[in-house]
Design an enzyme around this catalytic site. Structure first.
Site, PDB file in Angstrom:
ATOM      1  N   HIS A 147       1.872   2.018  -3.431  1.00  0.00           N
ATOM      2  CA  HIS A 147       0.792   2.673  -4.193  1.00  0.00           C
ATOM      3  C   HIS A 147       0.730   4.162  -3.867  1.00  0.00           C
ATOM      4  O   HIS A 147       0.551   4.998  -4.750  1.00  0.00           O
ATOM      5  CB  HIS A 147      -0.565   2.030  -3.874  1.00  0.00           C
ATOM      6  CG  HIS A 147      -0.703   0.638  -4.412  1.00  0.00           C
ATOM      7  ND1 HIS A 147      -0.743   0.370  -5.758  1.00  0.00           N
ATOM      8  CD2 HIS A 147      -0.816  -0.555  -3.802  1.00  0.00           C
ATOM      9  CE1 HIS A 147      -0.866  -0.938  -5.940  1.00  0.00           C
ATOM     10  NE2 HIS A 147      -0.905  -1.524  -4.762  1.00  0.00           N
TER      11      HIS A 147
ATOM     12  N   THR B 264       0.840  -1.211   0.000  1.00  0.00           N
ATOM     13  CA  THR B 264       0.000   0.000   0.000  1.00  0.00           C
ATOM     14  C   THR B 264       0.872   1.257   0.000  1.00  0.00           C
ATOM     15  O   THR B 264       0.540   2.254  -0.640  1.00  0.00           O
ATOM     16  CB  THR B 264      -0.912   0.002   1.247  1.00  0.00           C
ATOM     17  OG1 THR B 264      -1.600  -1.241   1.279  1.00  0.00           O
ATOM     18  CG2 THR B 264      -1.918   1.136   1.206  1.00  0.00           C
TER      19      THR B 264
END
Ligand code: NAD
Ligand code: ZN
Length: 351
Positions: free
Chosen positions: A47, A44
């Site tokens: 990202h 994450t």
């Protein structure tokens, strides 16, 4: 006690991160301030670094990233009794509201008002992080510090593996990123029989073997479903643990699942995935579960018990260690496909 600290932050709605001076968080009466010792980078965070579509819709800069960590309690708010300064801790970074329908049902991991520390508010890529006392998880001294920094993804793996029967079961793990790799180790530790793994990346297939997978298949070069069916006497696997989020892997996983099997889906696809519901779910009498986060706090109890018993060897997962200020190199390595966990230290690498 300093008033400022170093923190790895998203400052602008654009690609990249910066290592900044930030204020040390002030804590409320029910909060705990933790001095971060070791943090670990999650997919994450990549990202958010890359500022993809999901990040653009979710992240509100400026914010300090980081939700995988362990550290030592620096001080506690006046209402906090269960934790004290000096305790070695990690934390559940999903903060539930405590009053929505699911929270009242004891399903806080799917709270309607869930907030994530390190995504929706300042996280642990810093010298200090503020955590609600109820989310603190005290670490048993038997648990090594580098393991303490990866309990968040390990908890994802434990939650998925233990969401149904596992002992004596044949298992397919689709996708051998960090969480798939951890799931292999957890499934083996919990008594699964043959563990199959599929993975397109060669290095990650090698890691899957090291983590204990019995049969590792490259779905790009082999008919993975035919291979798994052949190795299970034509039946298919009892349990599918979907850890890739890749549509082709999800479809293959369902085809390789035996009638009456369990499919536990953790991987997050970025698009809708067509499924043959008739043949792969309904006629199969399959049980399909979505898995989100970690059960609060049943997963933490199970994970701690497995670690304390010395049942999980996660050493193959650990690679680079870096001072937090050298984060660019760490993010580049992970973006290049490295499957291991990179540990970061806010105040330099400790011996
Ligand atoms: P990752 O992206 O590192 O791992 C995914 C792996 O799947 C990669 O190694 C990739 O090479 C492999 N893969 C891609 N296509 C494949 C195919 N066709 N067949 C087999 N393997 C294939 O991610 P991770 O950090 O290990 O997380 C796993 C997944 O879980 C991700 O989708 C992530 O977004 C999701 N996730 C979900 C939760 C949750 O609470 N549900 C929490 C954390 C992560
Ligand atoms: Zn809630």
């Amino acid at each position: 006690m300093p008033s400022t600290m170093k923190a790895l932050r998203k400052m602008q709605p654009a690609r990249g991160l910066s290592f900044e001076n930030a204020a040390v968080p002030s804590i409320g009466p029910a909060d705990v301030l933790v001095r971060v010792r070791t943090a670990s980078i999650c997919g994450t965070d990549l990202h958010i670094y890359g500022w993809d579509r999901w990040s653009q819709g979710r992240i509100k800069p400026p914010v300090t990233l980081g939700h995988e960590f362990c550290g030592v309690v620096e001080r506690v708010g006046e209402e906090v009794t269960a934790v004290k300064a000096g305790d070695f801790v990690s934390a559940e970074m999903h903060v539930s509201c405590g009053h929505c329908h699911q929270c009242r049902l004891g399903e806080a991991h799917i709270c309607q008002n869930l907030r994530i520390i390190g995504i929706d508010q300042d996280g642990a890529f810093a010298e200090f992080v503020k955590i609600p006392a109820s989310n603190i998880w005290k670490l048993d001294p038997a648990i090594p510090e580098h393991y303490g920094a990866i309990l968040d993804p390990l908890g994802n793996a434990v939650h998925t593996v233990l969401a149904g029967a596992i002992a004596g079961q044949t298992v397919l793990v689709t996708g051998c990123g960090p969480i798939g790799l951890m799931s292999i180790a957890v499934a083996k530790a919990c008594g699964s029989s043959t563990v199959f793994a599929t993975e397109t990346n060669e290095q990650r297939r090698a890691m899957a073997k090291k983590m204990g997978a019995d049969v590792v298949v490259n779905p790009a070069g082999t008919d993975a479903v035919a291979r798994i069916k052949a190795e299970t006497g034509g039946t298919g696997v009892d349990v599918l643990l979907e850890m890739s989020g890749n549509p082709a892997a999800i479809q293959q996983g369902f085809r390789a699942l035996r009638a009456g099997g369990r499919a536990s889906l953790l991987g997050i696809p970025t698009e809708s995935v067509p499924l043959d519901l008739v043949n792969d779910v309904i006629f199969k009498g399959a049980t399909v579960q979505g898995i989100y986060g970690r059960r609060m706090y049943g997963t933490w109890v199970q994970m701690t018990a497995l670690l304390k018993a010395g049942r999980l060897n996660l050493e193959p997962l650990f690679g680079e260690r870096t001072p937090m200020e050298k984060f660019e190199n760490a993010f580049a390595l992970l973006q290049g496909g490295l499957a291991g966990k990179i540990l970061m230290y806010p105040d330099g690498i400790k011996s």
